[in-house]
Design a protein around this motif. Structure first.
Motif, short mmCIF file in Angstrom:
data_model
loop_
_atom_site.label_atom_id
_atom_site.label_comp_id
_atom_site.label_asym_id
_atom_site.label_seq_id
_atom_site.Cartn_x
_atom_site.Cartn_y
_atom_site.Cartn_z
N HIS A 124 5.25 6.54 4.17
CA HIS A 124 4.41 5.58 4.91
C HIS A 124 4.85 5.57 6.36
O HIS A 124 5.94 6.05 6.68
N ASP A 147 3.20 0.57 8.60
CA ASP A 147 2.45 0.22 7.40
C ASP A 147 3.31 -0.35 6.29
O ASP A 147 2.86 -1.16 5.50
N GLY A 163 1.45 0.63 2.56
CA GLY A 163 0.73 1.76 3.12
C GLY A 163 1.19 3.11 2.57
O GLY A 163 0.90 4.15 3.18
#
Length: 133
Positions: A120, A124, A128
């Motif tokens: 990620h 994020d 994410g």
């Protein structure tokens, strides 16, 4: 301070040792929590009994908890000294700084996963996560 960048292979190669370190840290965190609960119960019993002889009956227990917390801080610091980021103790979550397609990212391993399989961006976070190609 320069950030060490890991390849997926390097991250996966470190996992066995990091998982072992994490298990030690998890046990220590559990011990600290239990000792804190015991201390709170002992303090509650003393308050309800009203007994006090002027000495601090909790000094030893409080000192032990402080010592265990210092040990925990050292163990957490060991992750940083290896260049990885320990994000959570329970469940274990470890990030490895990396570069993918010219972008600074974090390779992400979560306890229960066999190997690093996600990454990620720095912004994020865990939500994410994307699978590695």
């Amino acid at each position: 301070m320069d950030v060490k960048l890991f390849t997926v292979e390097e991250a996966n190669g470190m996992l066995p040792d990091l998982i072992a370190d994490l298990k030690v840290l998890q046990k220590l965190a559990d011990d600290i929590e239990e000792k804190q609960r015991e201390l709170l119960r002992a303090k509650a019993r003393q308050r309800s009994s009203g007994a006090s002889d002027g000495e601090d009956p909790f000094f030893e227990a409080e000192s032990m908890i402080d010592f265990l917390k210092m040990e925990g801080e050292l163990l957490v610091g060991n992750f940083a000294r290896k260049g990885v980021q320990l994000k959570m103790i329970h469940p274990g979550l470890i990030d490895f700084p990396a570069m993918i397609d010219g972008e600074n990212v974090l390779l992400c391993w979560r306890e229960g996963e066999e190997r690093v399989m996600h990454y990620h961006t720095w912004h994020d976070g865990f939500q994410g996560r994307k699978p590695l190609a």
